[in-house]
Scaffold this motif. Structure first.
Motif, PDB file in Angstrom:
ATOM      1  N   ILE A  73      -3.044  58.868  24.014  1.00 18.73           N
ATOM      2  CA  ILE A  73      -3.397  59.982  23.059  1.00 18.73           C
ATOM      3  C   ILE A  73      -3.820  61.293  24.057  1.00 18.73           C
ATOM      4  O   ILE A  73      -3.631  62.226  23.313  1.00 18.73           O
ATOM      5  CB  ILE A  73      -4.396  59.269  22.253  1.00 18.73           C
ATOM      6  N   ASN A  74      -4.437  60.803  25.057  1.00 19.95           N
ATOM      7  CA  ASN A  74      -5.039  62.261  25.601  1.00 19.95           C
ATOM      8  C   ASN A  74      -3.798  62.839  26.608  1.00 19.95           C
ATOM      9  O   ASN A  74      -4.263  64.067  26.979  1.00 19.95           O
ATOM     10  CB  ASN A  74      -5.969  61.785  26.811  1.00 19.95           C
ATOM     11  N   ILE A 113     -12.579  57.088  19.019  1.00 20.92           N
ATOM     12  CA  ILE A 113     -11.937  57.357  20.240  1.00 20.92           C
ATOM     13  C   ILE A 113     -11.281  58.848  19.947  1.00 20.92           C
ATOM     14  O   ILE A 113     -10.907  58.998  18.828  1.00 20.92           O
ATOM     15  CB  ILE A 113     -10.929  56.566  20.716  1.00 20.92           C
ATOM     16  N   TYR A 150      -4.297  53.213  25.085  1.00 26.68           N
ATOM     17  CA  TYR A 150      -4.421  54.199  23.969  1.00 26.68           C
ATOM     18  C   TYR A 150      -5.106  55.550  24.446  1.00 26.68           C
ATOM     19  O   TYR A 150      -4.269  56.636  24.012  1.00 26.68           O
ATOM     20  CB  TYR A 150      -5.456  53.553  23.064  1.00 26.68           C
ATOM     21  N   SER A 151      -6.057  55.545  25.277  1.00 25.23           N
ATOM     22  CA  SER A 151      -6.580  56.653  25.408  1.00 25.23           C
ATOM     23  C   SER A 151      -5.882  57.403  26.675  1.00 25.23           C
ATOM     24  O   SER A 151      -5.592  58.814  26.531  1.00 25.23           O
ATOM     25  CB  SER A 151      -7.867  56.670  26.318  1.00 25.23           C
TER      26      SER A 151
END
Ligand SMILES: *[C@@H]1O[C@H](CO)[C@@H](O)[C@H](O)[C@H]1NC(C)=O
Ligand SMILES: *[C@@H]1O[C@H](CO)[C@@H](O)[C@H](O)[C@H]1NC(C)=O
Ligand SMILES: *[C@@H]1O[C@H](CO)[C@@H](O)[C@H](O)[C@H]1NC(C)=O
Ligand SMILES: *[C@@H]1O[C@H](CO)[C@@H](O)[C@H](O)[C@H]1NC(C)=O
Ligand SMILES: *[C@@H]1O[C@H](CO)[C@@H](O)[C@H](O)[C@H]1NC(C)=O
Length: 401
Positions: free
Chosen positions: A224-225, A401, A220-221
């Protein structure tokens, strides 16, 4: 004369008296009229305001009862709630309606509401997602941060028991053949369905033989980043690269714009919108990239390299083994799956966000056969640090997050 005068005088005074009387009653009537009128206007204004405020505070109270006293119960504000709600997964829009609706995008870039970005996992499958129990473990505890869409062959009737996270996530699907342009139609259908949920920010295409290589929070990180898209694109001068180009694609696609790459992509919302609303390049591929052209290996790499090359990393996040040669990548059996193998896939060096080096080159891998499931379930949650594999005691949600 004087009597006459008197008489007439008498008549005169009584006339004057009469006039005065009339005047007084006229005045009285006028006053009553003005008063009544004012009262009427005041009442009508009051009533208007009353119905007005009723209309605004009480959606359920019909305005035909304007005199009922205002009720103190406060109705929840609707705001954008209805507008933002995605349609049911099994809607009855046809492809044309669906793509049009999915292509609708806001011009204002900031959201006037709290939006937790989600990752859309789009499963393009023939039949069941046979590794579903592994994905189930992967997703566990991360509700609200992902959405799932499944496009499977319509001839698959869903008799395979559906696991909870995949339940009711099949989208209206059509026939797909390997190497056919209808594969791209299915990918566009998946993207379009996923775009209908305004929270979806990153879009990843996976198959039933794909597995995740990291835990949910890492993936996810990472996505998304990310400042980039992951659509594999390269120039292959061989007959199975440039050799598949057709001169009839001019003037929209030239030979030096022609790219190759494999199908399993990951992209952001902006590119997803670009793909569903492409009315120039896709029709060219539909018409001139048939048979041994293999549109699924060329359409997205070429389209992205022409229109969205700036944000593209030109690599895929899905690992496959082409080393054995042939038109299909290697399959993995139960005996191939072990801790060392998975660790090896998890520790390849790559560039991330244009310059930074990362150990996570690939987030997904394929092709794993159904027979690998029990072995994967045994070793993968530990190797990949799945957050919840040890039961509810270890439950730790990603809070912010
Ligand atoms: C699904 O199709 C198979 C044959 O293709 C059939 O045996 C099975 O009963 C069907 N299941 C349902 C739920 O329709
Ligand atoms: C993105 O990166 C920043 C800084 O490295 C970090 O603080 C943030 O938590 C990351 N976001 C996600 C979703 O991982
Ligand atoms: C990806 O390829 C295109 C050419 O098709 C190139 O212009 C671009 O710089 C490449 N991007 C990266 C990150 O290498
Ligand atoms: C590399 O990551 C750091 C934060 O960890 C960031 O400040 C920097 O901009 C990144 N470099 C590039 C080239 O993106
Ligand atoms: C997820 O995996 C990473 C390594 O990829 C690990 O550092 C992290 O602790 C894991 N997260 C949780 C909550 O276990």
């Amino acid at each position: 004369m004087s009597e006459k005068m008197k008489g007439s005088n008498n008549q005169y005074t009584s006339k004057i008296f009469n006039v005065q009387l009339h005047f007084i009653s006229f005045l009285t009537y006028s006053l009553i009229l003005v008063f009544g009128l004012t009262l009427g206007i005041m009442i009508s204004f009051y009533l208007k305001e009353c119905t007005f405020s009723l209309q605004f505070t009480q959606f359920s109270i019909p305005t035909t009862q304007p005199l009922s006293p205002p009720i103190a119960v406060k109705q929840e504000r609707v705001g954008l709630k209805d507008f933002l709600k995605p349609p049911p997964i099994m809607h009855d829009m046809d492809d044309e309606e669906l793509l049009w609706r999915a292509s609708v995008a806001a011009k204002i870039p900031d959201y006037p509401f709290e939006r937790v970005p989600k990752v859309a996992f789009m499963f393009l499958t023939k039949g069941p997602v046979f590794l579903a129990p592994l994905w189930e473990q992967f997703f566990k505890g991360h509700e609200g941060y992902y959405s799932i869409y499944v496009h499977s062959n319509p001839s698959y009737n869903g008799s395979h028991p559906e696991s909870p996270v995949f339940h009711g996530r099949r989208i209206p699907s059509k026939e797909v053949q390997w190497g056919n342009v209808n594969m791209i139609e299915a990918e566009r259908r998946l993207l379009a369905n996923a775009l209908l949920d305004i929270s979806n920010q990153r879009f990843v295409l996976v198959s039933e033989s794909c597995i995740p290589l990291f835990n949910f929070s890492t993936i996810y990180s990472y996505l998304i980043n990310s400042t980039q898209n992951y659509v594999m694109a390269y120039d292959d001068p061989s007959p199975v690269g440039r050799g598949r180009y057709s001169i009839q694609m001019l003037p929209d696609v030239s030979l030096n714009q022609w790219r190759k790459g494999f199908q399993w992509f990951e992209m952001d919302r902006d590119l997803a919108l670009g793909v569903v609303s492409d009315r120039i390049y896709f029709p060219v591929f539909q018409q001139y990239c048939k048979g041994s052209c293999y549109a699924d290996e060329h359409y997205l790499p070429t389209f992205v390299s022409i229109k969205f090359w700036e944000g593209n990393s030109n690599r895929s996040l899905t690992w496959v083994d082409w080393s054995k040669g042939g038109p299909h990548p290697a399959h993995f059996l139960r005996s191939d799956v072990n801790v060392e193998f998975l660790e090896r896939l998890r520790s390849k060096k790559c560039e991330y966000n244009n310059g930074n080096s990362t150990n996570a080159c690939y987030l997904f891998a394929r092709k794993f056969l159904p027979s690998t499931l029990s072995k994967l379930l045994k070793i993968a949650p530990e190797v990949m640090h799945f957050e919840h594999y040890d039961g509810p005691k270890k439950q730790k949600l990603i809070t912010k997050i």
